[in-house]
Design a protein around this motif. Sequence first.
Motif, PDB file in Angstrom:
ATOM      1  N   ILE A 503     -50.286 -16.097 -55.302  1.00 50.70           N
ATOM      2  CA  ILE A 503     -49.735 -16.534 -53.428  1.00 50.70           C
ATOM      3  C   ILE A 503     -50.712 -17.661 -53.335  1.00 50.70           C
ATOM      4  O   ILE A 503     -51.951 -16.858 -52.411  1.00 50.70           O
ATOM      5  CB  ILE A 503     -49.717 -15.736 -52.758  1.00 50.70           C
ATOM      6  N   THR A 504     -50.480 -19.088 -52.938  1.00 54.80           N
ATOM      7  CA  THR A 504     -52.180 -19.914 -51.973  1.00 54.80           C
ATOM      8  C   THR A 504     -51.645 -20.303 -50.801  1.00 54.80           C
ATOM      9  O   THR A 504     -51.600 -21.068 -49.892  1.00 54.80           O
ATOM     10  CB  THR A 504     -51.897 -21.349 -52.695  1.00 54.80           C
ATOM     11  N   GLY A 505     -49.385 -19.881 -50.019  1.00 50.89           N
ATOM     12  CA  GLY A 505     -49.291 -20.604 -49.533  1.00 50.89           C
ATOM     13  C   GLY A 505     -47.956 -19.955 -48.961  1.00 50.89           C
ATOM     14  O   GLY A 505     -47.667 -19.149 -49.439  1.00 50.89           O
ATOM     15  N   ALA A 506     -47.290 -19.990 -47.557  1.00 51.54           N
ATOM     16  CA  ALA A 506     -46.576 -19.841 -47.404  1.00 51.54           C
ATOM     17  C   ALA A 506     -45.272 -20.312 -45.975  1.00 51.54           C
ATOM     18  O   ALA A 506     -46.429 -21.452 -45.464  1.00 51.54           O
ATOM     19  CB  ALA A 506     -46.598 -17.571 -46.960  1.00 51.54           C
ATOM     20  N   ASP A 507     -44.327 -20.416 -45.435  1.00 51.12           N
ATOM     21  CA  ASP A 507     -43.632 -20.662 -44.497  1.00 51.12           C
ATOM     22  C   ASP A 507     -44.147 -20.515 -43.358  1.00 51.12           C
ATOM     23  O   ASP A 507     -44.540 -19.314 -43.348  1.00 51.12           O
ATOM     24  CB  ASP A 507     -41.996 -20.644 -44.613  1.00 51.12           C
ATOM     25  N   GLU A 508     -43.986 -21.388 -41.947  1.00 49.64           N
ATOM     26  CA  GLU A 508     -44.352 -20.367 -41.363  1.00 49.64           C
ATOM     27  C   GLU A 508     -43.210 -19.363 -40.606  1.00 49.64           C
ATOM     28  O   GLU A 508     -43.896 -18.685 -39.958  1.00 49.64           O
ATOM     29  CB  GLU A 508     -44.151 -21.831 -40.098  1.00 49.64           C
ATOM     30  N   TYR A 509     -42.143 -19.262 -40.778  1.00 49.22           N
ATOM     31  CA  TYR A 509     -41.483 -19.056 -40.938  1.00 49.22           C
ATOM     32  C   TYR A 509     -41.408 -16.845 -41.807  1.00 49.22           C
ATOM     33  O   TYR A 509     -40.973 -16.250 -40.475  1.00 49.22           O
ATOM     34  CB  TYR A 509     -39.659 -18.800 -41.921  1.00 49.22           C
ATOM     35  N   VAL A 510     -42.422 -17.299 -42.618  1.00 49.00           N
ATOM     36  CA  VAL A 510     -42.713 -15.444 -43.238  1.00 49.00           C
ATOM     37  C   VAL A 510     -43.299 -15.325 -42.108  1.00 49.00           C
ATOM     38  O   VAL A 510     -43.965 -14.283 -42.122  1.00 49.00           O
ATOM     39  CB  VAL A 510     -43.577 -15.993 -44.756  1.00 49.00           C
ATOM     40  N   ARG A 530     -51.920 -14.297 -40.768  1.00 45.52           N
ATOM     41  CA  ARG A 530     -52.915 -15.823 -39.813  1.00 45.52           C
ATOM     42  C   ARG A 530     -53.678 -16.732 -39.937  1.00 45.52           C
ATOM     43  O   ARG A 530     -53.848 -17.145 -39.519  1.00 45.52           O
ATOM     44  CB  ARG A 530     -52.926 -14.847 -38.817  1.00 45.52           C
ATOM     45  N   ASP A 531     -54.886 -16.091 -41.435  1.00 41.72           N
ATOM     46  CA  ASP A 531     -55.952 -16.739 -41.550  1.00 41.72           C
ATOM     47  C   ASP A 531     -55.334 -18.057 -42.357  1.00 41.72           C
ATOM     48  O   ASP A 531     -56.034 -19.129 -42.358  1.00 41.72           O
ATOM     49  CB  ASP A 531     -56.823 -15.781 -42.536  1.00 41.72           C
ATOM     50  N   HIS A 532     -53.927 -18.045 -43.490  1.00 40.23           N
ATOM     51  CA  HIS A 532     -53.869 -19.297 -43.686  1.00 40.23           C
ATOM     52  C   HIS A 532     -53.511 -20.025 -42.486  1.00 40.23           C
ATOM     53  O   HIS A 532     -53.822 -22.036 -42.857  1.00 40.23           O
ATOM     54  CB  HIS A 532     -53.181 -18.730 -44.366  1.00 40.23           C
ATOM     55  N   PHE A 533     -52.844 -20.024 -41.611  1.00 43.26           N
ATOM     56  CA  PHE A 533     -52.561 -20.903 -40.592  1.00 43.26           C
ATOM     57  C   PHE A 533     -53.142 -21.001 -39.698  1.00 43.26           C
ATOM     58  O   PHE A 533     -53.293 -22.966 -39.422  1.00 43.26           O
ATOM     59  CB  PHE A 533     -50.895 -20.669 -40.001  1.00 43.26           C
ATOM     60  N   ARG A 534     -54.228 -19.890 -39.126  1.00 43.76           N
ATOM     61  CA  ARG A 534     -55.294 -21.332 -38.016  1.00 43.76           C
ATOM     62  C   ARG A 534     -56.828 -20.355 -38.435  1.00 43.76           C
ATOM     63  O   ARG A 534     -57.086 -19.669 -38.476  1.00 43.76           O
ATOM     64  CB  ARG A 534     -55.155 -19.707 -37.127  1.00 43.76           C
TER      65      ARG A 534
END
Length: 640
Positions: A503-510, A530-534
């Motif tokens: 798994i390398t990424g996800a939607d913000e909905y997740v 959280r670390d993935h988005f910020r």
Amino acid sequence: MNGERRLPLLPGCSFGDPTKTSFHRSHTLGYKNGYAFSRLPTAGIGGERLYVNQLSKAELDELSSKRLALTYGQIKRAPPSSFIPAYVALDKKVLKFNAYFQEDVPFSAMEQYRVRQVAIYYYLEDDSMSVIEPVVQNSGLPQGKLVRRHRVPKNDHGDYYHWKDLNRGMNITMYGRTYRIVNCDPFTQVFLESQGIELNPPEEMASDPYTESRRIPMREFITPSDFHKLKQFLTYDKQVLRFYAVGDDTDNAFGENRSYIIHYYLADDTVEVREVHKQNDGRDPFPVLIKRQRLPKTFVDQIKTFPSCVLEISDQEVLVWYTAEDFAVGKSTTLLGRTFFIYDCDEFTRNFYRDKFGITDFQVVELKKKPLEEVPKVIPPYNGYGIPEDSLQNCFSLFPKPPKKDVVKMFENDSKVLRYQVTLESPIPMDRKRHFILSYFLSNDMISIYEPPVRNSGITGGKYLGKTRVPKPGSTPDNITYYEPSDLAIGSTIEVFGHRFVITGADEYVLNYMESNAEHFPAATLQSLRDHFRPRQVSKETANSALPTLGITKQELEELIPQVQEELKLHKSLNNKNIWEAFLQCDKDGCGILDKAQFLALCDSLSVPTSAILVHKLIDLCSCGEDKINYHIFLRAFPL
């Protein structure tokens, strides 16, 4: 005369010689090979040897024709050699051969053929032969001289058998009957070997099978005891021993413990086994298991090939029969292949054994029911058709029912889908570049994987996996665990039917869904999102909060990081995104602290030049004591 002292021939002094009994004249005619010839007498009256007229008539004629030699006398000649005719030299010399012949015996149930032993005599004086069979008393056969003495013809050409034609180990035919010569006597052997004939090795004389069967000793008869069967019947009539037994057949398939009654009839030593039926036991009402009969205990050796399934067993096939001594309380007995355990008997049986055999110990055995063993239910492995819960219903019922669904969950989470970006973990470089979209449906916990088509990639995109529930590795059919949203963290690896995805990424909905339901998800999973988005904000806040504890100034760190970045530009193989994901995935607790050994090993796997002076200085500044590294400060040198 000649040195002998004799009585004078005077009256009264002559006596008759008592040893002289023959006073006839000697014969002057003889026979040789069937022809008569004349001969001179060799003995006178009384059997005295004559020393005159020893010359033959030819010699006398020759001497009569000789003239007298006046000067030197008559010529001296050597005395003629003594002539011994063959009928004299070979008189009473006979060759003896041991032989036999086989004679068929038709119309007899006792024997098919008969072997008769004979002696073949060969008379050397006239080359005649005879065959004589030794006479056996009460044989019923014409024995004795089978072939009279005469010259036996060899073939139809007028030839006769000669002693040169006889040898051991050969067949000889005389008048249509063939004899087998097996041996000879010592005189015959010496004579033939002296004549240069090589004898065959001797053979054993064949024996007559019927004669050998007659030599088997007759059956010995034993005087019967005074206890006659009639006396036994009159004494023990209507007296029966009763034993209570059980047959344990639980070791076999569908076996069980069944109760039986064994009856032993003293009148004729017969045994009967009857079944004990209970009400509603589900068995046919056939009370007799073994009918009343004598039961064999030990068979003779020949019983192995006896067709017992067709013929009845007689006394000749049985060595020992069952008697009253073979039954006892507390012991097992085998009757016709079935084993019965006797645990009790009636009062009459106790009195009989007490009076007859002196047995007083009749301890009743308490039977304990053997607990039934629980057969473990082995669930077969999943065959890949349908979902495992649906296939599992075939093991629980003959008519399977569909598994129950959580209807409330389906209504609450309808149209709620968590989407992730995953990559295929494969040793093939081309497969590692493929990107997929993993969709997790919260209503029924199903997963689907979709591969976006990439133009000119050579791979047809589209649906990679339909909606299905994906079990975790190591799940068993009886205890299946499926992937849940808590298992889908950034950087984690999931295995989908033998294929591994990262798994390398996800939607913000997740992220929004998990933050709104944070109590149902692990902190590590939520932190990875959280670390993935910020990542920048998190690293900056963490670094500012960690500076006072590390004992370094913010100015020193700000001056060092640009220098480290300039040095790392020389290493173009570094991927900052992979470095961030590797450190976040290694920090399972989300505390931002790693062991120094673990930190260095991770840097080596990512090809980070830790031996460089500036990088080494940055690692020293990130140290927080006791071999701990604050990797958030270190990751500031790798901007995304």
